[in-house]
Design a protein around this motif. Structure first.
Motif: not given
Length: 360
Positions: A93-118
């Motif tokens: 329910g954030g104010a802007n549904a496209t807030e993260k549109a300019d993040i490199d998909p490879a960065t998101t993938a790396a972050h998801n790998r690191a936070t998988r245990p969480v």
């Protein structure tokens, strides 16, 4: 405060996570959903639980991900929070549904790998993901703010016992199945084994609103092509016209008419992101329009969705492999026309209508 906010909170606390005295509760909501946070905290106090409130800010996450230029580490302090939690409530329910549109998909993938245990630890608790209606999401859905509020509150306030009884008919079909075949138009013809796996009746516990029956395919059994003809929003971007070809369970080729680079990041996250973790069958007739919000869209009664990436362990039977991935990305097929779901060779849904429904 809108009285529907408190009703929403009561459904979350009593139906979805069954909050008990002494429970340690994590409340993860955006600032725009403060009214819902207040209502959940009031109910937590009344139930004798212990809430911790985290502001889920897309702006803050965007700032972090764009500033970080090296590999990510698992945040042990966040992991410890969920290890010690009994229940978790999350709202979009954030104010802007496209807030993260300019993040490199490879960065998101790396972050998801690191936070998988969480993520894994959080999903091991009693958890609920829901939606708070905001102007930003109303705009994404092409609706006025008032109309979107009505849409959300109507969807989360169903008679979940009656909805569960309706869906149980499909649970019985899937639980007894060996093979499921899905055909739609000229672009989708895919088969998969579900032998030994379990179907789950989603009645608004982990997802609110609920309204689907879902299971896990046997990991290496998926064969064929799927045209995901309904768009999805991922990482603040709209992905359109996705086509995927499976061989021996694995995604061997794919394309998208728009934002294919986001799919590149998803499928490159880890090897298991190229396998299906979920098959879901939408059954919520109260959700009757597409809103670019997967929490609602995947529940529509004339759709099926398939998620690449992680499977829900409760769906996977003894002796079958649980697909474990840092990703779980749902994509939807419109089943309203020229479509069938076949279970062991028998048609159980045609053009969006189940065989046990009126008019079948």
């Amino acid at each position: 405060m809108d009285p529907r906010v408190r009703e929403h909170a009561e459904t979350i606390v009593d139906h979805s996570v069954d909050l008990q005295p002494g429970d340690d509760l994590v409340v993860l909501l955006p600032a725009e959903a403060e009214d819902l946070a207040v209502a959940v905290h009031e109910l937590a106090g009344d139930r004798g639980a212990n809430p911790v409130y985290l502001n889920n800010s897309d702006r803050a996450e965007r700032a972090f991900l764009r500033a970080r230029d090296d590999e990510f580490e698992t945040p042990d302090h966040e992991l410890a929070l969920y290890e010690n939690a009994d229940a978790v409530v999350i709202a979009r329910g954030g104010a802007n549904a496209t807030e993260k549109a300019d993040i490199d998909p490879a960065t998101t993938a790396a972050h998801n790998r690191a936070t998988r245990p969480v993520q894994r630890e959080r999903l091991s608790k009693r958890w609920c993901l829901t939606q708070y209606p905001t102007a930003g999401h109303a705009q994404l859905a092409g609706m006025s703010t008032e109309a979107y509020e009505n849409f959300v509150y109507d969807a989360v306030s169903l008679d979940w016992e009656a909805q569960g009884e309706f869906q149980e008919q499909m649970v019985d079909v899937v639980d007894d199945a060996d093979e499921i075949r899905i055909r739609s138009g000229e672009g989708t013809d895919v088969t998969m084994s579900v032998a030994g796996n379990t179907a789950v009746n989603d009645t608004g516990e982990k997802n609110l609103p609920g309204g689907e029956v879902f299971t896990a395919p046997v990991r290496d059994s998926v064969e064929g092509e799927v045209h995901f003809d309904m768009p999805l929003y991922r990482q603040g971007r709209e992905i359109e016209d996705v086509r995927v070809r499976f061989e021996a369970g694995r995604v061997e080729s794919y394309s998208a008419a728009r934002n294919e680079a986001v799919l590149d990041g998803v499928f490159d996250t880890d090897e298991s992101a190229r396998y299906l973790g979920e098959l879901g069958i939408g059954m919520n007739r109260a959700i009757d329009r597409f809103t670019y919000n997967m929490l609602f869209d995947e529940k529509m009664g004339d759709t099926v969705h398939m998620a690449v990436g992680s499977a829900y362990p409760e769906c996977v039977g003894e002796g079958n492999e649980v697909n474990e991935s840092a990703e779980h990305v749902d994509m939807i097929v419109d089943m309203s026309e020229a479509s069938t779901i076949e279970v062991d060779g028998e048609v159980v849904q045609r053009d969006g209508t189940f065989v046990f429904e009126d008019g079948a």
